[in-house]
Motif scaffolding. Structure first.
Motif, PDB file in Angstrom:
ATOM      1  N   VAL A  95      13.142   9.837   3.011  1.00 54.43           N
ATOM      2  CA  VAL A  95      13.619   8.636   2.203  1.00 54.43           C
ATOM      3  C   VAL A  95      12.239   7.821   1.808  1.00 54.43           C
ATOM      4  O   VAL A  95      13.423   7.200   0.418  1.00 54.43           O
ATOM      5  N   LYS A  96      11.072   7.710   2.093  1.00 54.74           N
ATOM      6  CA  LYS A  96      10.690   6.190   1.405  1.00 54.74           C
ATOM      7  C   LYS A  96      10.275   6.876  -0.273  1.00 54.74           C
ATOM      8  O   LYS A  96       9.713   5.379  -0.968  1.00 54.74           O
ATOM      9  N   GLY A  97      10.548   8.023  -0.440  1.00 57.63           N
ATOM     10  CA  GLY A  97       9.764   8.322  -1.629  1.00 57.63           C
ATOM     11  C   GLY A  97      11.211   8.118  -2.433  1.00 57.63           C
ATOM     12  O   GLY A  97      10.185   7.627  -3.941  1.00 57.63           O
ATOM     13  N   LEU A 141       7.440   6.314  15.372  1.00 56.24           N
ATOM     14  CA  LEU A 141       8.481   7.512  15.337  1.00 56.24           C
ATOM     15  C   LEU A 141       8.581   7.093  13.645  1.00 56.24           C
ATOM     16  O   LEU A 141       9.378   6.002  13.437  1.00 56.24           O
ATOM     17  N   CYS A 142       8.556   8.613  13.177  1.00 50.28           N
ATOM     18  CA  CYS A 142       8.243   7.819  11.826  1.00 50.28           C
ATOM     19  C   CYS A 142       8.712   9.711  10.595  1.00 50.28           C
ATOM     20  O   CYS A 142       7.854   9.999  10.770  1.00 50.28           O
ATOM     21  N   VAL A 143       9.820   9.147  10.745  1.00 45.16           N
ATOM     22  CA  VAL A 143       9.809  10.633   9.204  1.00 45.16           C
ATOM     23  C   VAL A 143       9.147  11.041   8.034  1.00 45.16           C
ATOM     24  O   VAL A 143       9.717  11.705   6.844  1.00 45.16           O
ATOM     25  N   ASN A 144       9.001   9.764   7.525  1.00 48.68           N
ATOM     26  CA  ASN A 144       7.874   9.956   6.299  1.00 48.68           C
ATOM     27  C   ASN A 144       6.622  10.214   6.356  1.00 48.68           C
ATOM     28  O   ASN A 144       6.174  10.315   7.525  1.00 48.68           O
ATOM     29  N   ARG A 145       6.419  10.598   5.551  1.00 46.51           N
ATOM     30  CA  ARG A 145       4.630  10.602   4.863  1.00 46.51           C
ATOM     31  C   ARG A 145       3.920   9.752   3.752  1.00 46.51           C
ATOM     32  O   ARG A 145       3.438  10.783   3.306  1.00 46.51           O
ATOM     33  N   CYS A 146       3.871   8.057   4.683  1.00 50.55           N
ATOM     34  CA  CYS A 146       3.183   7.631   3.378  1.00 50.55           C
ATOM     35  C   CYS A 146       1.374   8.120   3.692  1.00 50.55           C
ATOM     36  O   CYS A 146       1.667   7.945   4.666  1.00 50.55           O
ATOM     37  N   ARG A 147       0.845   8.803   1.989  1.00 53.32           N
ATOM     38  CA  ARG A 147      -0.637   8.707   2.500  1.00 53.32           C
ATOM     39  C   ARG A 147      -1.250   7.860   3.335  1.00 53.32           C
ATOM     40  O   ARG A 147      -2.881   8.854   3.611  1.00 53.32           O
ATOM     41  N   TYR A 148      -1.329   6.408   3.676  1.00 52.31           N
ATOM     42  CA  TYR A 148      -2.089   5.962   3.457  1.00 52.31           C
ATOM     43  C   TYR A 148      -2.249   5.174   4.309  1.00 52.31           C
ATOM     44  O   TYR A 148      -2.692   4.327   5.524  1.00 52.31           O
ATOM     45  N   CYS A 149      -0.999   6.238   5.792  1.00 51.53           N
ATOM     46  CA  CYS A 149      -0.238   5.668   7.471  1.00 51.53           C
ATOM     47  C   CYS A 149      -1.137   6.290   8.292  1.00 51.53           C
ATOM     48  O   CYS A 149      -0.267   7.432   8.182  1.00 51.53           O
ATOM     49  N   GLY A 150      -1.354   5.422   8.992  1.00 51.74           N
ATOM     50  CA  GLY A 150      -1.051   6.454  10.417  1.00 51.74           C
ATOM     51  C   GLY A 150      -0.528   6.883  11.766  1.00 51.74           C
ATOM     52  O   GLY A 150      -0.303   7.947  11.949  1.00 51.74           O
ATOM     53  N   PHE A 151       1.120   6.367  11.030  1.00 54.65           N
ATOM     54  CA  PHE A 151       2.673   6.656  11.593  1.00 54.65           C
ATOM     55  C   PHE A 151       2.539   7.780  10.507  1.00 54.65           C
ATOM     56  O   PHE A 151       3.820   8.399  11.165  1.00 54.65           O
ATOM     57  N   ARG A 152       2.457   8.245   9.478  1.00 56.84           N
ATOM     58  CA  ARG A 152       2.670   9.609   9.123  1.00 56.84           C
ATOM     59  C   ARG A 152       3.063  10.602   9.817  1.00 56.84           C
ATOM     60  O   ARG A 152       2.613  11.335  10.416  1.00 56.84           O
ATOM     61  N   CYS A 153       4.497  11.668   9.601  1.00 55.54           N
ATOM     62  CA  CYS A 153       5.444  12.095  10.481  1.00 55.54           C
ATOM     63  C   CYS A 153       4.318  13.436  10.458  1.00 55.54           C
ATOM     64  O   CYS A 153       4.450  14.034  11.136  1.00 55.54           O
ATOM     65  N   TYR A 213       8.731  -1.394  13.283  1.00 62.13           N
ATOM     66  CA  TYR A 213       9.859   0.684  13.686  1.00 62.13           C
ATOM     67  C   TYR A 213       9.240   1.171  12.198  1.00 62.13           C
ATOM     68  O   TYR A 213       8.609   0.584  11.217  1.00 62.13           O
ATOM     69  N   GLY A 214       8.978   2.636  12.602  1.00 59.87           N
ATOM     70  CA  GLY A 214       8.767   3.090  11.254  1.00 59.87           C
ATOM     71  C   GLY A 214       9.661   3.585  11.649  1.00 59.87           C
ATOM     72  O   GLY A 214      11.180   2.516  12.066  1.00 59.87           O
ATOM     73  N   GLU A 215      10.042   4.712  10.837  1.00 62.77           N
ATOM     74  CA  GLU A 215      11.642   5.042   9.811  1.00 62.77           C
ATOM     75  C   GLU A 215      12.580   6.095  10.579  1.00 62.77           C
ATOM     76  O   GLU A 215      11.960   7.055  10.350  1.00 62.77           O
ATOM     77  N   GLN A 242       6.403  -3.556  -0.172  1.00 63.99           N
ATOM     78  CA  GLN A 242       7.068  -2.711  -1.459  1.00 63.99           C
ATOM     79  C   GLN A 242       5.988  -1.614  -1.926  1.00 63.99           C
ATOM     80  O   GLN A 242       5.497  -0.702  -2.480  1.00 63.99           O
ATOM     81  N   GLU A 243       4.866  -1.885  -0.905  1.00 62.73           N
ATOM     82  CA  GLU A 243       3.387  -1.389  -1.535  1.00 62.73           C
ATOM     83  C   GLU A 243       2.957  -0.954  -1.907  1.00 62.73           C
ATOM     84  O   GLU A 243       1.640  -1.714  -2.415  1.00 62.73           O
ATOM     85  N   THR A 244       3.379  -0.272  -3.525  1.00 59.72           N
ATOM     86  CA  THR A 244       3.565  -0.750  -4.556  1.00 59.72           C
ATOM     87  C   THR A 244       4.071  -0.449  -5.327  1.00 59.72           C
ATOM     88  O   THR A 244       5.172  -0.206  -5.124  1.00 59.72           O
ATOM     89  N   GLN A 277      -2.148   2.999  17.021  1.00 55.42           N
ATOM     90  CA  GLN A 277      -2.374   2.821  15.999  1.00 55.42           C
ATOM     91  C   GLN A 277      -2.021   2.808  14.898  1.00 55.42           C
ATOM     92  O   GLN A 277      -3.003   3.581  14.487  1.00 55.42           O
ATOM     93  N   GLN A 278      -1.535   1.922  14.016  1.00 57.27           N
ATOM     94  CA  GLN A 278      -0.846   2.244  12.846  1.00 57.27           C
ATOM     95  C   GLN A 278      -2.321   2.039  11.576  1.00 57.27           C
ATOM     96  O   GLN A 278      -2.379   2.722  10.874  1.00 57.27           O
ATOM     97  N   PHE A 279      -3.402   1.039  12.016  1.00 57.14           N
ATOM     98  CA  PHE A 279      -4.346   0.583  11.151  1.00 57.14           C
ATOM     99  C   PHE A 279      -5.347  -0.086  12.469  1.00 57.14           C
ATOM    100  O   PHE A 279      -4.711  -0.507  13.308  1.00 57.14           O
TER     101      PHE A 279
HETATM  102 FE1  SF4 Z   1       6.720   5.439   8.164  1.00 60.80          FE
HETATM  103 FE2  SF4 Z   1       6.388   2.847   7.308  1.00 60.80          FE
HETATM  104 FE3  SF4 Z   1       3.451   4.062   8.395  1.00 60.80          FE
HETATM  105 FE4  SF4 Z   1       5.786   4.789   5.794  1.00 60.80          FE
HETATM  106  S1  SF4 Z   1       4.186   3.359   6.230  1.00 60.80           S
HETATM  107  S2  SF4 Z   1       4.155   6.517   6.957  1.00 60.80           S
HETATM  108  S3  SF4 Z   1       7.496   4.136   6.582  1.00 60.80           S
HETATM  109  S4  SF4 Z   1       5.567   3.669   9.230  1.00 60.80           S
END
Ligand code: SF4
Ligand code: SAM
Length: 511
Positions: free
Chosen positions: A249-251, A122-134, A169-171, A232-234, A396-398
């Motif tokens: 939030v992650k922004g 479960l995640c509220v973020n939208r990190c553009r490289y991640c499969g879990f983004r909301c 965990y996602g956020e 930190q990602e970048t 899965q996330q990747f």
């Molecule tokens: Fe959510 Fe973390 Fe994926 Fe970003 S990297 S979308 S915060 S799980």
């Protein structure tokens, strides 16, 4: 039902409320005095430009820097910047030999094993490289119940033989700190039988999660987490802000970069840094990792317990991992890992199953100290797929590149004379943070590690190894025992007594 005070999250009405109120500006500002950030874009670019203007591949200059690394002190930015320019094959070989020598002097001849346990996507973020983004509709969402966590531990600890996990965990406000604490306590409490009938369980839970406020980090400290990892990602602010939408939030770049300062304040003094390599220029990122480490040393006299090297992998619903202009080749990856070992000589270094078997095997010679194996990064992946290698993009996330089993990896290392350690003694004996930094820098921790590696490897061999693996690994453990006897003659009778007790079925003895 376990309950914990989760001061910062429990009051949120919904996701929007959480997004608006979660980040504490005062907990950022106190670590950026005068509004000045320890990641200074202009300074990093100037360091790299100055180093690039010097005569390249100068053996004398490189050897002076290697001599400093061998003292196990963190390098200066100009020294790391110079090493990052080296591309002469012979000099790179020399740097690799120094990296391995330093790793041996701090961590001895061992690789510590762990497994990831994905607990919620479960995640509220939208990190553009991640499969879990909301905003990725392809991802199937779930958070594990406590019963499901027990089922996962039954496989991880009871069938595979892991002792150390990283809980991921996602956020999301539903997976609040209350939930983290309950999941971690559930993991620690679960005891199962190994195939040989001994009692086994997870002894160290590290956490990879979003940054938290100090009050919440104190809760995690109370339930006994090991390392708190936040990648930190970048470190490049403009790139960070582009890839992490500003209404999430992650922004908030400053909230993420100051997370470890808050960890130290909360007593969580084993912290794990990392960059998601492939998002921005690799030389810039290595410099920033160094500046981050140095700032933690400056404030708390404690540097990173670990540095991780995740490289971006294909993920569902995004083409950034394939299209980023900052993707680099394996030869560059080797340079990154070696220069980091030389720059922050005391730190643990982690390469996960994101990398291919060939890269992971080689990375042990670059200074890597920790790896995962038999990994499944689907939510409930271990119990659903009975720990067979199985990957599905939409849960899965990747995607992972090294699908070797724990036993397979242990045997591959044993053939090279490398011992696998399941040691979790450090934090259980209070050897964390500044205390472990001193022990690492003086080589004392290496002695504990060597003994604990043998004791925990013996446990794994007796509880989980096939007859073939047992036969293959026995010479490694015998040669380690002989080395301990020679190296620590006065301590040897105690070590031997503990070793014999483990051979006779006792478990969880450590120094
Ligand atoms: Fe959510 Fe973390 Fe994926 Fe970003 S990297 S979308 S915060 S799980
Ligand atoms: N959600 C939390 C966060 O973002 O900090 C916790 C961890 S996230 C589940 C774990 C890490 O996976 C991220 O920090 C990121 O570095 C990494 N990651 C995300 N997408 C990835 C990808 N496509 N390939 C490899 N690693 C990725």
């Amino acid at each position: 039902m376990l309950t914990f005070p989760s001061p910062s999250i429990r009051h949120y009405k919904d996701v929007a409320d959480y997004r608006e109120h979660f980040v504490r500006q005062d907990q950022i500002d106190r670590y950026l005095p005068g509004g000045k950030h320890f990641i200074d874009d202009a300074k990093i670019l100037a360091d790299l430009a100055t180093a690039a203007a010097l005569p390249k591949n100068d053996p004398a200059r490189v050897r002076d820097i290697l001599a400093k690394s061998r003292t196990l002190n963190t390098l200066l930015p100009e020294e790391t910047a110079y090493l990052l320019q080296v591309d002469d094959p012979a000099l790179l070989e020399e740097m690799e030999r120094a990296a391995l020598e330093i790793k041996h002097s701090v961590y001895d001849n061992r690789v510590v094993m762990f497994a990831p346990l994905y607990i919620s996507n479960l995640c509220v973020n939208r990190c553009r490289y991640c499969g879990f983004r909301c905003d990725n509709p392809q991802e199937r969402r779930r958070m594990l119940t406590m019963d499901e966590i027990k089922q996962e531990i039954d496989i991880l600890a009871g069938k595979i033989g892991h002792k150390r996990l990283i809980a991921v965990y996602g956020e999301h406000p539903l997976t609040s700190t209350d939930y983290f604490a309950e999941t971690i306590q559930t993991i620690y409490a679960r005891q199962v039988k190994s195939p040989k009938g001994t009692n086994v369980g997870i002894r160290r839970v590290n956490v990879n999660a979003a940054p938290l406020p100090v009050e919440d980090l104190r809760v995690l400290h109370e339930v006994g987490i090991g390392t708190f990892q936040v990648f930190q990602e970048t470190y490049h602010r403009a790139t960070y802000e582009r890839l992490h939408p500003q209404d999430t939030v992650k922004g908030n770049y400053d909230w993420r970069t100051t997370c470890f300062h808050r960890c130290m304040e909360a007593g969580v003094d084993d912290v794990g840094l990392g960059v998601l390599f492939g998002l921005y220029d690799w030389q810039y990122e290595v410099m920033a990792l160094l500046y981050h480490s140095r700032d933690l040393e400056k404030w708390f006299n404690i540097g990173p317990h670990t540095i991780s090297f995740p490289r971006m992998q294909p993920a569902s619903g995004t083409d950034i991992p394939q299209k980023s202009p900052y993707i680099f080749d394996d030869a560059t990856f080797r340079r990154i890992v070696i220069v980091t070992r030389l720059s922050v000589p005391y730190t643990g270094m982690i390469i996960t199953c994101r990398e291919s078997p060939a890269t992971r095997d080689a990375s042990v010679n670059w200074g890597v100290t920790q790896m995962d194996a038999s990994s499944n990064i689907a939510i409930k992946g271990y119990s659903d797929f009975a720990h067979e290698s199985h990957q599905e993009m939409d849960i899965q996330q990747f995607m992972l590149a090294d699908n070797r089993t724990l036993e397979g990896l242990i045997c591959d290392f044993a053939k090279r004379g490398i011992i696998t350690s399941f040691c979790t003694a450090g934090y259980r004996c209070g050897r964390t943070g500044g205390c472990i930094m001193d022990a690492l820098k003086t080589g004392k921790e290496g002695k504990f590690c060597k003994v604990n590696a043998v004791l925990t490897f013996r446990e794994w061999l007796d509880d989980f190894a096939s007859p073939e693996a047992l036969k293959l690994c026995t010479p490694v453990i015998e040669s380690e025992l002989a080395a301990i006897q020679k190296w620590l003659p006065r301590f040897w009778p105690t070590v031997k007594e503990h070793y014999d007790r483990i051979c006779n079925g006792e478990r969880d003895l450590f120094f």
